[in-house]
Design an enzyme around this catalytic site. Structure first.
Site, mmCIF file in Angstrom:
data_model
loop_
_atom_site.group_PDB
_atom_site.id
_atom_site.type_symbol
_atom_site.label_atom_id
_atom_site.label_comp_id
_atom_site.label_asym_id
_atom_site.label_seq_id
_atom_site.Cartn_x
_atom_site.Cartn_y
_atom_site.Cartn_z
ATOM 1 N N ARG A 1 37.497 -52.966 10.561
ATOM 2 C CA ARG A 1 36.659 -51.797 10.856
ATOM 3 C C ARG A 1 36.320 -51.054 9.573
ATOM 4 O O ARG A 1 35.184 -50.622 9.393
ATOM 5 C CB ARG A 1 37.346 -50.853 11.842
ATOM 6 C CG ARG A 1 37.411 -51.431 13.249
ATOM 7 C CD ARG A 1 38.192 -50.547 14.189
ATOM 8 N NE ARG A 1 39.549 -50.412 13.683
ATOM 9 C CZ ARG A 1 40.292 -49.317 13.777
ATOM 10 N NH1 ARG A 1 39.822 -48.234 14.354
ATOM 11 N NH2 ARG A 1 41.508 -49.283 13.294
ATOM 12 N N ASN B 1 37.879 -50.599 17.900
ATOM 13 C CA ASN B 1 38.713 -51.622 18.519
ATOM 14 C C ASN B 1 38.581 -51.525 20.030
ATOM 15 O O ASN B 1 38.615 -50.432 20.592
ATOM 16 C CB ASN B 1 40.189 -51.431 18.142
ATOM 17 C CG ASN B 1 40.508 -51.916 16.749
ATOM 18 O OD1 ASN B 1 39.771 -52.684 16.154
ATOM 19 N ND2 ASN B 1 41.635 -51.467 16.225
#
Length: 92
Positions: free
Chosen positions: A18, A36
């Site tokens: 990320r 997520n």
């Protein structure tokens, strides 16, 4: 302006994916988020000019990554919609 939603599967959680996605999006001048999901995928939402979004999509799926992308990407599923006007880029 367009909106790209990409669902990235593979070994992409808990490896800095990320953060890496955020850095790539900001380099391309895009806004959005990387999140997520409970099923193990990362959901990437990005808004901006179509060519920059297509570049981000290509970077997400590069094998092997020339940009030292963390983790392993098995598949990327993309969805294109009109932009909604998000600002900044967040990792969640």
């Amino acid at each position: 302006m367009d909106r790209l939603t990409a669902f990235v599967s593979g070994a992409v959680q808990g490896v800095g994916f990320r953060w890496w996605t955020r850095s790539q999006a900001l380099e391309l001048g895009l806004a959005g988020s990387a999140t997520n999901r409970a099923d193990g995928r990362v959901e990437v939402v990005a808004e901006g000019p179509r060519p920059a979004l297509e570049d981000l999509l290509a970077r997400l799926g590069e094998q092997p990554s020339a940009r030292a992308r963390p983790g392993r990407v098995d598949a990327v599923v993309d969805l294109w919609t009109p932009a909604r006007g998000v600002q900044g880029f967040r990792s969640r």
